[in-house]
Design a protein around this motif. Structure first.
Motif, mmCIF file in Angstrom:
data_model
loop_
_atom_site.group_PDB
_atom_site.id
_atom_site.type_symbol
_atom_site.label_atom_id
_atom_site.label_comp_id
_atom_site.label_asym_id
_atom_site.label_seq_id
_atom_site.Cartn_x
_atom_site.Cartn_y
_atom_site.Cartn_z
ATOM 1 N N GLN A 139 -0.907 -10.927 11.056
ATOM 2 C CA GLN A 139 -2.243 -11.144 11.578
ATOM 3 C C GLN A 139 -2.860 -12.121 10.792
ATOM 4 O O GLN A 139 -3.534 -13.283 11.323
ATOM 5 C CB GLN A 139 -3.039 -9.928 11.234
ATOM 6 C CG GLN A 139 -4.330 -9.840 12.232
ATOM 7 C CD GLN A 139 -4.958 -8.287 12.115
ATOM 8 O OE1 GLN A 139 -4.335 -7.522 11.596
ATOM 9 N NE2 GLN A 139 -6.120 -8.434 12.369
ATOM 10 N N GLY A 177 0.687 -1.116 0.012
ATOM 11 C CA GLY A 177 0.054 0.117 0.020
ATOM 12 C C GLY A 177 0.878 1.204 -0.028
ATOM 13 O O GLY A 177 2.085 1.350 0.206
ATOM 14 N N PRO A 221 -8.348 -1.033 19.355
ATOM 15 C CA PRO A 221 -9.443 -1.507 18.736
ATOM 16 C C PRO A 221 -9.353 -1.732 17.086
ATOM 17 O O PRO A 221 -8.143 -1.305 16.526
ATOM 18 C CB PRO A 221 -10.467 -0.514 18.807
ATOM 19 C CG PRO A 221 -9.946 0.714 18.983
ATOM 20 C CD PRO A 221 -8.529 0.549 19.813
ATOM 21 N N ASN A 222 -10.127 -2.394 16.531
ATOM 22 C CA ASN A 222 -9.766 -2.784 15.014
ATOM 23 C C ASN A 222 -9.655 -1.494 14.390
ATOM 24 O O ASN A 222 -10.472 -0.476 14.655
ATOM 25 C CB ASN A 222 -11.095 -3.357 14.646
ATOM 26 C CG ASN A 222 -10.686 -5.072 14.854
ATOM 27 O OD1 ASN A 222 -9.606 -5.450 14.952
ATOM 28 N ND2 ASN A 222 -11.753 -5.852 15.084
ATOM 29 N N GLY A 223 -8.734 -1.266 13.379
ATOM 30 C CA GLY A 223 -8.668 -0.167 12.535
ATOM 31 C C GLY A 223 -7.837 0.739 13.182
ATOM 32 O O GLY A 223 -7.705 2.036 12.719
ATOM 33 N N ALA A 224 -7.207 0.732 14.531
ATOM 34 C CA ALA A 224 -6.724 1.664 15.268
ATOM 35 C C ALA A 224 -5.260 2.168 14.455
ATOM 36 O O ALA A 224 -4.603 3.184 14.570
ATOM 37 C CB ALA A 224 -6.265 1.196 16.597
ATOM 38 N N GLY A 225 -5.037 1.132 13.648
ATOM 39 C CA GLY A 225 -3.459 1.447 12.988
ATOM 40 C C GLY A 225 -2.270 0.560 13.498
ATOM 41 O O GLY A 225 -1.161 0.784 13.324
ATOM 42 N N LYS A 226 -2.682 -0.484 14.293
ATOM 43 C CA LYS A 226 -1.683 -1.487 14.676
ATOM 44 C C LYS A 226 -0.828 -2.274 13.721
ATOM 45 O O LYS A 226 0.328 -2.333 13.832
ATOM 46 C CB LYS A 226 -2.178 -2.511 15.644
ATOM 47 C CG LYS A 226 -3.209 -1.966 16.982
ATOM 48 C CD LYS A 226 -3.875 -2.934 17.641
ATOM 49 C CE LYS A 226 -4.813 -4.075 17.128
ATOM 50 N NZ LYS A 226 -6.248 -3.324 16.589
ATOM 51 N N THR A 227 -1.745 -2.996 12.688
ATOM 52 C CA THR A 227 -0.966 -3.500 11.858
ATOM 53 C C THR A 227 -0.049 -2.610 10.767
ATOM 54 O O THR A 227 0.916 -3.182 10.764
ATOM 55 C CB THR A 227 -2.177 -4.291 10.951
ATOM 56 O OG1 THR A 227 -2.874 -5.219 11.781
ATOM 57 C CG2 THR A 227 -1.278 -5.053 9.711
ATOM 58 N N THR A 228 -0.681 -1.448 10.494
ATOM 59 C CA THR A 228 0.019 -0.537 9.895
ATOM 60 C C THR A 228 1.149 -0.221 10.519
ATOM 61 O O THR A 228 2.400 -0.080 9.726
ATOM 62 C CB THR A 228 -0.847 0.766 9.496
ATOM 63 O OG1 THR A 228 -2.181 0.239 8.657
ATOM 64 C CG2 THR A 228 -0.143 1.497 8.474
ATOM 65 N N ALA A 283 -3.895 6.027 8.264
ATOM 66 C CA ALA A 283 -3.928 4.964 9.023
ATOM 67 C C ALA A 283 -3.165 5.048 10.493
ATOM 68 O O ALA A 283 -3.446 4.732 11.485
ATOM 69 C CB ALA A 283 -3.327 3.807 8.414
ATOM 70 N N ALA A 329 -6.611 4.975 -0.763
ATOM 71 C CA ALA A 329 -7.383 3.924 -0.971
ATOM 72 C C ALA A 329 -8.623 4.196 -2.044
ATOM 73 O O ALA A 329 -8.913 5.233 -2.440
ATOM 74 C CB ALA A 329 -8.325 3.442 0.252
#
Ligand SMILES: Nc1ncnc2c1ncn2[C@@H]1O[C@H](COP(=O)(O)OP(=O)(O)O)[C@@H](O)[C@H]1O
Ligand SMILES: [Mg+2]
Lengths: 249, 319
Positions: free
Chosen positions: B91, A249, B45-52, B26, B14
């Motif tokens: 993940q 991305g 929470p989901n979408g918080a930016g952890k994975t990014t 993100a 996106a």
């Protein structure tokens, strides 16, 4: 670099050997064409004997494996863009082009094995070719496989959607088949058809195959096909590397 | 310091269909300092930016701005060096379904430079550690979620990296498998491996990590040890359900032993240091005003209360 490519190749070949049945499935189509269609074709060629018909038709039947097999090689990789396998490899010390190259090599080997089986069948049916022609034809198949598989991985990495990739491949498979003169040489057709066919890389592969089977190993179609396929494979490979990078991305 | 990040940001472009694009921020300025040998958690929470965030640190995603050093190397200009020093369990897991787990282990080890013999020996070690020996030669697609996770972890560790990233390592696992995985992660720390893990489970961060950051909307909202963070919000929390909660809120706020009161979906949460003694006093104060309780409970404050304090939302709702 080479070590990583060979490691991936080895890993993929093991995966393939665990399911050899798919490789067999891949040649059912050309085998059926050889058995059921070649005799039919013979009746349409005035004074044609089986040997000539097979020399004309077998290269086309072999290219069919590339079209309907290698072009779908990238399918497995679409899932790997989602299940984290590529993500993991991308942050490992692995040489990135090796990820795709190792797979392409596996597909080339699979195609060469399949092509050998089809050629052996054609020999049984009455095809007569020299050993150098046989070997050169296998090399040509390897080059075709390299291009078709790289293209497939490129599509998989760029589109990352099973539906999308299968639509595109299906959409192009038929015109590519017809415009390569897979069944009958394109030069039997009108001028415009011959012109359009020149934009189809497979056309050159089929033409080169026919030259080889005629015993005309020095024909200009042979080096042209090899050169073209190798250049196109290099381009698609570069493209897939770029797509791999954009995965993040 | 095994991880040092300064003002990391990532903005994705996106696609929104019909050729339109949208900017997604993100990660919006994250600073991290992870010590060698600790288990560090990013809770959010989901979408918080952890994975990014993890992907940027693991050299998968290039940051839009900011900088980070992992194991002493810059994640952008020295990515190859970083890759030699990390294990990364995404993940999604990243286990190849079409091959036996053992093959993936050996391939990963050999890509990192081990000989076939070394790779086999190391794979054997991990198969034993994670009780995977019996299923080492089964295609991964036939394995259960817990078994696959264990393979994912083993693959991440096969090169003996000084640092591993575990992105939501226990999502989708049953309690038994979760507890086992926690034990494995603790063992890593005992062996001196540094761990950065992300989770949206409070109890996981609480039970497992030495220090954590709480991330919301791409930003760090709190940082510290689980103990320190919980201390911020007082030790105990009394949750009440009653009619006329506005009036009750005022009453409770007026009590000197109550540090803070928060209203949330018809519930009142009162924070106080000594719940056992405070509770009877609270009940008396409410009774004097003729406020009738529907339910009441006394709990230790959790990281959820920390999250609530900083974001105004409960992590359970946000996730
Ligand atoms: N490749 C991407 N392209 C566009 N948006 C993305 C991409 N990856 C993540 N996002 C968005 O960034 C935000 C943070 O996502 P993520 O880092 O996955 O959060 P978390 O791991 O905490 O659940 C989300 O809003 C998500 O939709
Ligand atoms: Mg995530």
């Amino acid at each position: 670099m080479l070590r990583h490519t060979l490691l991936f190749f080895d890993y993929e070949v093991k995966n393939l050997l665990r399911r050899p049945i798919w490789a067999v499935f891949g040649i059912i189509q050309p085998v059926m064409y050889l058995i059921f269609f070649a005799p039919l074709l013979r009746t349409t060629v005035p004074g044609g004997n089986m040997e000539q018909v097979l020399a004309m038709f077998t290269p086309g039947a072999m290219m069919m494996i590339a079209l309907f097999g290698s072009l779908f090689a990238g399918f497995g990789m679409i899932n790997e863009t989602r299940n984290g396998v590529l993500e993991r490899l991308a942050v490992s010390p692995a040489w990135r082009p090796g990820i795709v190259l190792g797979r392409v090599m596996k597909d080339m080997v699979a195609l060469v094995v399949q092509a050998t089986l089809v050629m052996l069948l054609a020999l049984l049916l009455g095809l007569r070719i020299t050993v150098p022609a046989f070997l050169l034809m296998l090399l040509l198949m390897a080059a075709t496989g390299m291009f078709a598989a790289s293209l497939s991985y490129g599509l998989a990495l760029a589109i990352r959607d099973e539906m999308g990739v299968s639509q595109i491949v299906q959409f192009f498979a038929l015109p590519l088949t017809l415009l390569a003169g897979l069944f009958l040489p394109v030069n039997l057709g009108p001028q415009w058809l011959q012109t359009v066919a020149k934009f189809n890389p497979l056309y050159y592969a089929v033409e080169a195959g026919r030259s080889l089977f005629r015993g005309d190993l020095g024909d200009s179609t042979v080096p042209v096909a090899f050169g073209l396929l190798i250049v196109l494979a290099a381009i698609t490979l570069t493209w897939s590397m770029r797509s791999l990078r954009s995965l993040a991305g | 310091m095994i991880i040092e990040a300064h003002d990391l940001r990532k903005t994705f472009t996106a696609k929104r269909g019909r050729g339109k694009t949208e900017q997604v921020e993100a990660v919006r300025g994250i600073d991290l300092a992870v010590e060698t040998g600790e288990i560090f958690a990013a809770l959010g929470p989901n979408g918080a930016g952890k994975t990014t965030t993890v992907r940027m640190l693991a050299t998968f995603t290039v940051p839009t701005s900011g900088s980070a050093k992992v194991a002493g190397y810059d994640v952008v200009s020295q990515a190859a060096k970083v890759r030699e020093s990390i294990g990364y369990v995404s993940q999604a897991g990243g286990v190849d379904d079409n091959a036996p787990g053992l093959d993936s282990l050996i391939l990963t080890a050999r890509l990192a430079g081990m000989s076939l013999k070394q790779a086999k020996a190391r794979a054997d070690e991990l198969l034993t550690t994670f009780s995977l020996s019996d299923i080492a030669n089964r295609e991964a697609k036939t394995l259960s979620g817990g078994q696959k996770r264990r393979f994912a972890l083993a693959i991440g560790l096969v090169t003996r990296p000084p640092l591993v990233f575990l992105d939501e390592p226990t999502t989708g696992l049953d309690p038994q498998n979760r507890a086992n995985l926690w034990d494995e992660v603790r063992k890593l720390r005992d062996e001196g491996t540094s761990v950065l893990l992300t989770t949206h489970y409070l109890d996981e961060a609480d039970a497992l990590c030495d220090r954590l950051v709480i991330i919301d909307n791409g930003k760090i909202v709190a940082e510290g040890t689980p103990g320190e963070l919980k201390k911020e919000v007082a030790g105990d929390v009394v949750t009440l359900k009653l009619k006329g909660s506005d009036e009750a809120e005022d009453v409770l706020k007026a009590q000197p032993y109550i540090k803070e009161v928060r209203a949330e979906d018809g519930l009142l949460r009162a924070y106080l240091d000594d719940g056992e003694h405070g509770l009877p006093m609270m009940l008396r104060a409410l009774e004097e005003r003729n406020l009738t309780l529907e339910s009441i409970s006394l709990d230790r404050a959790t990281l959820d209360d920390v999250f609530l304090k900083h974001t105004g939302r409960s992590l359970r709702d946000a996730a």
